[in-house]
Design a protein around this motif. Structure first.
Motif, PDB file in Angstrom:
ATOM      1  N   ASN A  70       0.837  -1.213   0.000  1.00  0.00           N
ATOM      2  CA  ASN A  70       0.000   0.000   0.000  1.00  0.00           C
ATOM      3  C   ASN A  70       0.863   1.252   0.000  1.00  0.00           C
ATOM      4  O   ASN A  70       0.581   2.219  -0.723  1.00  0.00           O
ATOM      5  CB  ASN A  70      -0.919   0.006   1.217  1.00  0.00           C
ATOM      6  N   ILE A  71       1.915   1.255   0.801  1.00  0.00           N
ATOM      7  CA  ILE A  71       2.812   2.416   0.886  1.00  0.00           C
ATOM      8  C   ILE A  71       3.551   2.621  -0.427  1.00  0.00           C
ATOM      9  O   ILE A  71       3.708   3.754  -0.885  1.00  0.00           O
ATOM     10  CB  ILE A  71       3.791   2.250   2.068  1.00  0.00           C
ATOM     11  N   ARG A  72       4.019   1.539  -1.028  1.00  0.00           N
ATOM     12  CA  ARG A  72       4.727   1.676  -2.314  1.00  0.00           C
ATOM     13  C   ARG A  72       3.815   2.285  -3.378  1.00  0.00           C
ATOM     14  O   ARG A  72       4.241   3.091  -4.186  1.00  0.00           O
ATOM     15  CB  ARG A  72       5.232   0.311  -2.783  1.00  0.00           C
ATOM     16  N   ARG A  73       2.563   1.899  -3.368  1.00  0.00           N
ATOM     17  CA  ARG A  73       1.600   2.373  -4.358  1.00  0.00           C
ATOM     18  C   ARG A  73       1.070   3.769  -4.031  1.00  0.00           C
ATOM     19  O   ARG A  73       0.813   4.573  -4.919  1.00  0.00           O
ATOM     20  CB  ARG A  73       0.438   1.367  -4.432  1.00  0.00           C
ATOM     21  N   HIS A  74       0.902   4.042  -2.726  1.00  0.00           N
ATOM     22  CA  HIS A  74       0.260   5.287  -2.284  1.00  0.00           C
ATOM     23  C   HIS A  74       0.873   5.699  -0.943  1.00  0.00           C
ATOM     24  O   HIS A  74       0.364   5.315   0.112  1.00  0.00           O
ATOM     25  CB  HIS A  74      -1.252   5.050  -2.150  1.00  0.00           C
ATOM     26  N   PRO A  75       1.965   6.478  -0.953  1.00  0.00           N
ATOM     27  CA  PRO A  75       2.691   6.778   0.286  1.00  0.00           C
ATOM     28  C   PRO A  75       2.003   7.699   1.301  1.00  0.00           C
ATOM     29  O   PRO A  75       2.376   7.665   2.472  1.00  0.00           O
ATOM     30  CB  PRO A  75       4.009   7.388  -0.181  1.00  0.00           C
ATOM     31  N   PRO A  76       0.991   8.509   0.946  1.00  0.00           N
ATOM     32  CA  PRO A  76       0.316   9.274   1.999  1.00  0.00           C
ATOM     33  C   PRO A  76      -0.398   8.335   2.981  1.00  0.00           C
ATOM     34  O   PRO A  76      -1.086   7.403   2.569  1.00  0.00           O
ATOM     35  CB  PRO A  76      -0.679  10.156   1.250  1.00  0.00           C
ATOM     36  N   VAL A  77      -0.219   8.591   4.271  1.00  0.00           N
ATOM     37  CA  VAL A  77      -0.812   7.769   5.325  1.00  0.00           C
ATOM     38  C   VAL A  77      -1.364   8.675   6.421  1.00  0.00           C
ATOM     39  O   VAL A  77      -1.060   9.867   6.473  1.00  0.00           O
ATOM     40  CB  VAL A  77       0.222   6.796   5.942  1.00  0.00           C
ATOM     41  N   SER A  78      -2.157   8.083   7.292  1.00  0.00           N
ATOM     42  CA  SER A  78      -2.556   8.785   8.510  1.00  0.00           C
ATOM     43  C   SER A  78      -2.228   7.898   9.702  1.00  0.00           C
ATOM     44  O   SER A  78      -2.084   6.678   9.573  1.00  0.00           O
ATOM     45  CB  SER A  78      -4.038   9.160   8.493  1.00  0.00           C
ATOM     46  N   LEU A  79      -2.083   8.548  10.847  1.00  0.00           N
ATOM     47  CA  LEU A  79      -1.814   7.859  12.102  1.00  0.00           C
ATOM     48  C   LEU A  79      -2.706   8.475  13.159  1.00  0.00           C
ATOM     49  O   LEU A  79      -2.962   9.680  13.129  1.00  0.00           O
ATOM     50  CB  LEU A  79      -0.348   8.040  12.512  1.00  0.00           C
ATOM     51  N   ASN A  80      -3.184   7.657  14.073  1.00  0.00           N
ATOM     52  CA  ASN A  80      -3.960   8.210  15.173  1.00  0.00           C
ATOM     53  C   ASN A  80      -3.812   7.332  16.404  1.00  0.00           C
ATOM     54  O   ASN A  80      -3.516   6.145  16.305  1.00  0.00           O
ATOM     55  CB  ASN A  80      -5.427   8.371  14.796  1.00  0.00           C
ATOM     56  N   PHE A  81      -3.995   7.965  17.540  1.00  0.00           N
ATOM     57  CA  PHE A  81      -3.995   7.253  18.813  1.00  0.00           C
ATOM     58  C   PHE A  81      -5.427   6.881  19.167  1.00  0.00           C
ATOM     59  O   PHE A  81      -6.374   7.504  18.687  1.00  0.00           O
ATOM     60  CB  PHE A  81      -3.416   8.146  19.918  1.00  0.00           C
ATOM     61  N   ASP A  82      -5.582   5.874  20.028  1.00  0.00           N
ATOM     62  CA  ASP A  82      -6.895   5.618  20.599  1.00  0.00           C
ATOM     63  C   ASP A  82      -7.363   6.914  21.248  1.00  0.00           C
ATOM     64  O   ASP A  82      -6.550   7.752  21.647  1.00  0.00           O
ATOM     65  CB  ASP A  82      -6.817   4.494  21.629  1.00  0.00           C
ATOM     66  N   SER A  83      -8.669   7.089  21.391  1.00  0.00           N
ATOM     67  CA  SER A  83      -9.188   8.375  21.847  1.00  0.00           C
ATOM     68  C   SER A  83      -8.991   8.635  23.334  1.00  0.00           C
ATOM     69  O   SER A  83      -9.193   9.757  23.776  1.00  0.00           O
ATOM     70  CB  SER A  83     -10.659   8.511  21.489  1.00  0.00           C
ATOM     71  N   ASP A  84      -8.609   7.640  24.117  1.00  0.00           N
ATOM     72  CA  ASP A  84      -8.306   7.901  25.525  1.00  0.00           C
ATOM     73  C   ASP A  84      -7.156   8.899  25.587  1.00  0.00           C
ATOM     74  O   ASP A  84      -6.097   8.661  25.029  1.00  0.00           O
ATOM     75  CB  ASP A  84      -7.898   6.613  26.244  1.00  0.00           C
ATOM     76  N   GLY A  85      -7.373  10.017  26.214  1.00  0.00           N
ATOM     77  CA  GLY A  85      -6.323  11.028  26.303  1.00  0.00           C
ATOM     78  C   GLY A  85      -6.451  12.129  25.270  1.00  0.00           C
ATOM     79  O   GLY A  85      -5.549  12.935  25.105  1.00  0.00           O
ATOM     80  N   GLY A  86      -7.553  12.185  24.551  1.00  0.00           N
ATOM     81  CA  GLY A  86      -7.749  13.237  23.561  1.00  0.00           C
ATOM     82  C   GLY A  86      -7.476  12.748  22.154  1.00  0.00           C
ATOM     83  O   GLY A  86      -6.816  11.744  21.940  1.00  0.00           O
ATOM     84  N   ILE A  87      -7.995  13.469  21.195  1.00  0.00           N
ATOM     85  CA  ILE A  87      -7.877  13.095  19.788  1.00  0.00           C
ATOM     86  C   ILE A  87      -6.586  13.665  19.210  1.00  0.00           C
ATOM     87  O   ILE A  87      -6.316  14.862  19.332  1.00  0.00           O
ATOM     88  CB  ILE A  87      -9.079  13.637  18.983  1.00  0.00           C
ATOM     89  N   VAL A  88      -5.797  12.792  18.593  1.00  0.00           N
ATOM     90  CA  VAL A  88      -4.596  13.202  17.863  1.00  0.00           C
ATOM     91  C   VAL A  88      -4.582  12.425  16.554  1.00  0.00           C
ATOM     92  O   VAL A  88      -4.518  11.190  16.563  1.00  0.00           O
ATOM     93  CB  VAL A  88      -3.301  12.917  18.644  1.00  0.00           C
ATOM     94  N   VAL A  89      -4.677  13.126  15.440  1.00  0.00           N
ATOM     95  CA  VAL A  89      -4.612  12.535  14.113  1.00  0.00           C
ATOM     96  C   VAL A  89      -3.449  13.197  13.377  1.00  0.00           C
ATOM     97  O   VAL A  89      -3.399  14.426  13.267  1.00  0.00           O
ATOM     98  CB  VAL A  89      -5.923  12.728  13.325  1.00  0.00           C
TER      99      VAL A  89
END
Length: 137
Positions: free
Chosen positions: A62-81
């Motif tokens: 997937n990365i080789r074909r389409h390198p944009p990605v997202s990352l996120n933490f579980d919502s405990d502790g606030g939202i971080v994307v």
């Protein structure tokens, strides 16, 4: 790119990047479907993260074909994307030669895999995610 560390949100983002043991990495499959997977990661203190992946993980194709990605933490502790661009690294030290990774994960690696060498055999492909944006609260 990261929020101001003097703000409560900026401090929380940095704490989570430092202290959390896993983050959800979302790549895009061949058919365009998002493919989220929890992964271990190491923040460099700047604007990139390191992940070690299994050689047969679909996320690599997937990365080789389409390198944009997202990352996120579980919502405990606030939202971080976080969003960024992933890069598969050809010439990068293995887990066994990465003291920072071993410091963060040695206890978990030993408990689940027996040794860093056994972990490194399974998770041998280093991936760097260059962060470009963060949002949340």
């Amino acid at each position: 790119m990261l929020p101001d560390p003097a703000t409560a949100y900026g401090a929380r983002v940095r704490r989570r990047l430092t202290d959390e043991m896993s983050i959800w990495l979302t790549t895009v499959g061949r058919d365009g479907t998002p493919q989220p997977n929890p992964v271990g990661f190491l923040w460099d203190g700047g604007d990139s993260l390191l992940i070690y992946s299994q050689t047969n993980a679909k996320r690599l194709a997937n990365i080789r074909r389409h390198p944009p990605v997202s990352l996120n933490f579980d919502s405990d502790g606030g939202i971080v994307v976080l969003t960024g661009t992933a890069e598969i690294l050809d010439d990068y030290p293995a887990v066994t030669d990465n003291p920072a990774w071993l410091e963060k994960y040695s206890e978990a690696i030993n408990a689940r895999f027996g040794s860093a060498a056994q972990f490194a055999e399974r998770f041998s492909v280093p991936v760097r995610v260059h962060l470009t944006h963060v949002r949340g609260f």
